[in-house]
Design a protein around this motif. Structure first.
Motif, mmCIF file in Angstrom:
data_model
loop_
_atom_site.group_PDB
_atom_site.id
_atom_site.type_symbol
_atom_site.label_atom_id
_atom_site.label_comp_id
_atom_site.label_asym_id
_atom_site.label_seq_id
_atom_site.Cartn_x
_atom_site.Cartn_y
_atom_site.Cartn_z
ATOM 1 N N ALA A 1 3.443 8.685 11.445
ATOM 2 C CA ALA A 1 1.982 8.779 11.346
ATOM 3 C C ALA A 1 1.333 8.362 12.663
ATOM 4 C CB ALA A 1 1.477 7.915 10.194
ATOM 5 N N ASP B 1 9.028 11.804 8.286
ATOM 6 C CA ASP B 1 8.024 12.234 7.324
ATOM 7 C C ASP B 1 8.183 13.743 7.087
ATOM 8 O OD1 ASP B 1 5.358 13.351 6.547
ATOM 9 O OD2 ASP B 1 4.705 11.284 6.731
ATOM 10 N N THR C 1 -2.541 -6.261 -3.372
ATOM 11 C CA THR C 1 -3.729 -6.050 -2.544
ATOM 12 C C THR C 1 -3.754 -7.026 -1.374
ATOM 13 O OG1 THR C 1 -4.950 -7.497 -4.052
ATOM 14 C CG2 THR C 1 -5.097 -5.123 -4.433
ATOM 15 N N TRP D 1 0.447 1.218 11.603
ATOM 16 C CA TRP D 1 1.142 2.298 10.905
ATOM 17 C C TRP D 1 0.274 3.540 10.713
ATOM 18 C CZ3 TRP D 1 5.845 1.031 11.574
ATOM 19 C CH2 TRP D 1 6.384 -0.197 11.198
ATOM 20 N N SER D 2 -1.033 3.468 10.927
ATOM 21 C CA SER D 2 -1.903 4.616 10.672
ATOM 22 C C SER D 2 -1.972 5.533 11.891
ATOM 23 C CB SER D 2 -3.311 4.151 10.314
ATOM 24 O OG SER D 2 -3.952 3.571 11.442
ATOM 25 N N HIS E 1 0.693 -3.221 -7.573
ATOM 26 C CA HIS E 1 0.377 -3.182 -6.149
ATOM 27 C C HIS E 1 -0.115 -4.543 -5.669
ATOM 28 C CE1 HIS E 1 0.194 1.114 -7.187
ATOM 29 N NE2 HIS E 1 0.598 1.300 -5.947
ATOM 30 N N ASP F 1 0.823 -1.207 0.000
ATOM 31 C CA ASP F 1 0.000 0.000 0.000
ATOM 32 C C ASP F 1 0.864 1.266 0.000
ATOM 33 O OD1 ASP F 1 -1.872 1.943 0.338
ATOM 34 O OD2 ASP F 1 -2.635 1.215 2.248
ATOM 35 N N THR F 2 0.815 2.032 -1.097
ATOM 36 C CA THR F 2 1.629 3.246 -1.183
ATOM 37 C C THR F 2 0.962 4.450 -0.534
ATOM 38 O OG1 THR F 2 0.779 3.553 -3.432
ATOM 39 C CG2 THR F 2 2.972 2.569 -3.198
ATOM 40 N N THR F 3 -0.168 4.245 0.162
ATOM 41 C CA THR F 3 -0.684 5.335 0.986
ATOM 42 C C THR F 3 0.164 5.485 2.247
ATOM 43 O OG1 THR F 3 -2.238 3.888 2.148
ATOM 44 C CG2 THR F 3 -3.045 4.976 0.150
ATOM 45 N N LEU F 4 0.943 4.459 2.593
ATOM 46 C CA LEU F 4 1.871 4.544 3.722
ATOM 47 C C LEU F 4 3.097 5.324 3.290
ATOM 48 C CD1 LEU F 4 1.713 0.849 4.980
ATOM 49 C CD2 LEU F 4 0.577 2.831 5.990
ATOM 50 N N TYR F 5 3.599 6.189 4.178
ATOM 51 C CA TYR F 5 4.697 7.071 3.788
ATOM 52 C C TYR F 5 5.948 6.311 3.384
ATOM 53 C CZ TYR F 5 8.614 10.239 4.038
ATOM 54 O OH TYR F 5 9.762 10.922 3.713
ATOM 55 N N ARG G 1 5.710 4.688 -0.079
ATOM 56 C CA ARG G 1 5.534 5.768 -1.066
ATOM 57 C C ARG G 1 6.843 6.522 -1.290
ATOM 58 N NH1 ARG G 1 2.021 8.340 1.545
ATOM 59 N NH2 ARG G 1 3.106 10.236 2.193
#
Length: 343
Positions: free
Chosen positions: A256, A284, A111, A229-230, A109, A81-85, A88
């Motif tokens: 995050a 970040d 899934t 991680w969120s 990606h 998941d590239t929404t994670l810093y 990405r």
């Protein structure tokens, strides 16, 4: 007649390899070597050729180069998941490094990052004519189980399986030791830890470094609380940690989740760092703008990208097998979120 002129080619035609060679005062073979990234070109000559290419707005014909070399000049990246810093930023480093070597990047990606998905993703990248693959897949068990095809060059980032294929990692264990030691050095009796998911290589190494730093200082080990991680999971984990009396310092496994922890502290009426000190991990780009600015551990994601692309292109261009393991040193960045415990 269309002549080469400073700033471009007169008339409407596009600049050619010959035009670049003429302006740079070298042979067309030398220009070709510069374009293809050959090492045996003097630095001054290389700079002169690149200046001529820029002045003439010359764009190499990538299709022709691929046909001539028998390669697509494309790198495949298999990623979570590239929404994670972290993923990405590593992907951004890969794209910069590949572009500098005139390679394109194709991204697939995962899934469901299990063994079947990894193998399916690699086969998809092969079908798209990728010359090699960078595996940005940091789950420990699946990386270890992955059975790569021997005919496809592959480099892994943060996969935790040295000895199978070339690997680029940051010393997560050392970074966690630095974070924990910094808080202990400020006078905190112990340091609590909000970790990442237990099946991630980076998370496991950061837990290991935290425990080793506590043991080395003779500090008691507080219970570990895991997040995903969120920021939301960091908030929930911090609420659980801060329900215990006497908490004065927390090391959080990424920035995050540290942001979520700051929010929990604010809701609970606690000040950072006066009541509770906080250290994150990643640096970040937004970390310095947290309130207070977040003390954290910096990873150089551009360097991760440069090294992983370099290792992969060495495999592609030489065909020589390699299991080289490159480990980057993280760096503590001190800001305002950590201070000695208040009296």
């Amino acid at each position: 007649m269309n002549d080469v002129v400073a700033g471009g080619v007169s008339g409407n035609r596009a600049a050619t390899l010959t035009d670049v060679a003429r302006m740079a005062g070298v042979s067309t073979m030398t220009v070709s070597r510069v374009i293809n990234g050959h090492a045996k070109v003097a630095a001054g000559t290389r700079a002169r050729v690149r200046e001529a290419m820029e002045a003439l707005d010359y764009r190499p014909n990538m299709l022709a180069r691929g046909l001539a070399s028998g390669r697509s000049r494309s790198i495949g990246v298999l990623t979570v998941d590239t929404t994670l810093y972290g993923p990405r930023a590593a992907l951004g480093g890969i794209e910069k490094a590949a572009s500098a070597r005139d390679y394109s990047v194709t991204i697939t990606h995962l899934t469901q990052p299990d063994r079947t998905a990894v193998e399916t993703g690699v086969n998809l990248l092969r079908s798209r004519s990728a010359d090699g693959v960078i595996l940005l897949q940091p789950l420990m068990s699946e990386a270890a189980l992955f059975d790569r095809s021997p005919d496809l060059p592959l480099v892994a980032i943060h996969a935790g399986v040295p000895g199978q294929y070339p690997l680029v990692t940051v010393d997560n264990r050392r970074g966690a030791q630095q974070a924990t030691a910094h808080l202990l050095g400020l006078g905190h009796r112990t340091v609590w830890h909000i970790s990442g998911p237990e099946d991630w290589y980076e998370s496991a190494e950061r837990v290991r470094g935290w425990r080793e730093a506590l043991a080395g200082a003779g500090a008691p080990e507080a219970p570990q609380v895991a997040g995903d991680w969120s920021a939301a999971s960091g908030y929930a984990a911090a609420c659980e940690v801060l329900a215990h009396p006497g908490v004065t310092a927390i090391f959080v496994a990424n920035d995050a989740m540290a942001l979520g922890a700051l929010h929990a502290m604010h809701e609970l009426g606690l000040r950072c760092p006066e009541d509770v000190s906080l250290v994150g991990f990643d640096d970040d780009p937004e970390a310095e703008f947290f309130s207070p600015g977040l003390t954290t551990i910096r990873q150089d994601f551009d360097e991760i990208g440069r090294l992983s692309v370099g290792l992969l292109l060495d495999l592609i261009e030489t065909g020589a097998p390699s299991t080289q393991h490159l480990v980057l040193e993280p760096r503590l960045v001190v800001r305002g979120s950590a201070a000695p415990p208040s009296a």
